[in-house]
Design an enzyme around this catalytic site. Sequence first.
Site, PDB file in Angstrom:
ATOM      1  N   ASP A  92      49.993  21.605  21.486  1.00 46.32           N
ATOM      2  CA  ASP A  92      50.095  22.104  22.851  1.00 46.32           C
ATOM      3  C   ASP A  92      51.522  22.607  23.095  1.00 46.32           C
ATOM      4  OD1 ASP A  92      48.719  22.053  25.701  1.00 46.32           O
ATOM      5  OD2 ASP A  92      50.780  21.356  25.969  1.00 46.32           O
ATOM      6  N   HIS A 138      52.553  36.022  33.687  1.00 52.30           N
ATOM      7  CA  HIS A 138      51.496  35.691  32.719  1.00 52.30           C
ATOM      8  C   HIS A 138      51.553  36.574  31.472  1.00 52.30           C
ATOM      9  CE1 HIS A 138      49.261  32.672  35.015  1.00 52.30           C
ATOM     10  NE2 HIS A 138      49.601  33.357  36.099  1.00 52.30           N
ATOM     11  N   GLU A 197      46.851  26.910  26.358  1.00 56.53           N
ATOM     12  CA  GLU A 197      47.995  26.939  25.444  1.00 56.53           C
ATOM     13  C   GLU A 197      47.840  25.936  24.309  1.00 56.53           C
ATOM     14  OE1 GLU A 197      49.223  24.236  28.934  1.00 56.53           O
ATOM     15  OE2 GLU A 197      47.993  26.010  28.569  1.00 56.53           O
TER      16      GLU A 197
END
Length: 335
Positions: A212, A225, A255
């Site tokens: 992550d 973004h 993610e």
Amino acid sequence: MIHHTNVIALFALVGMSITASMGILGLFNENYFLAAALFLASIIYFLGYFSLKKFNNTNLSSAIVLYSLYLLMFYLVFTGGVENTGPLWIYIVPPVSLYIHGFKRGLTDIALFIIIIGMFMFMPINVTTYSIEFKLRLIYSFLTVTFLSALYEYSRTQSFKRILELSNKYEQLANYDPLTQLSNRRDALHILQREQARILRNKEALSIILCDVDYFKKVNDQLGHNAGDAVLVELASLFTRSIREQDCVARWGGEEFLFILPQTSAQNAFVFAEKIKKQVQNHLIRYENNDINITVSMGVVQLHSDISIDEAINNADKHLYQAKNSGRNEVYPKP
């Protein structure tokens, strides 16, 4: 859609049945030479069917069916068949040739066929005589049938290519993440199921790493973004370059990334994860004159025969949570 092998088998059976039936009629009409030729053709068609069913050799069976058809047509044109009606059978040559050998090679075969037929009909070598009007009309109509058959075959081929392209496109959409071009969750689960079945057979190690991106929300909030997407794409490229050929890295969601490492113990997976962690930590991502430094947290689990895939992923997620709670940029559990 009928499978190509089944069509070849059908061609062979139909050819065998028709030539055998015509051979029997030839016997009744006391045309023994023609009957013998037809029975021989029927046997050859049977051999084509037998070789397909016995050896599953489509190429051999196709050659037997097609070229025995050519030889039979040459014989019927050369001898005239029954009352000079033999040449009327040549119209079956174009569709069969184009189906078996495709557009380009099929047209080449037909061109050679018509040259040989023309030699038989227009040179004084036939055992029978055809009128000029009959020969010209036969050639013209044969060429017309060839044109229509070629048009159909070309359209069929283009349609098949288009369907194949759409199938590949939908498969790509179904199994791959459009942003990173990595396997998506669905494809990753399929790979995990396959690898789990393999370790049950071979008793080999299999590990997974759930990864992550730390503080990913800050990247989106501060730079937008598009910057977050650029980070994910860059990470996907880095991960892909770092894994072995037998490994897989997938975008698990958001993610998160999932590494699938066949023939890898938990200890070796931890070493690999530490290597990836350091690569990411030292990798600078440039986006619109901004330098982005990121880190990742990772949870490692080795799969065993006594736990399910869901349990293994849940355990990896728990280890990832531990890595996050310990300050991030960590790999858990420590060996």
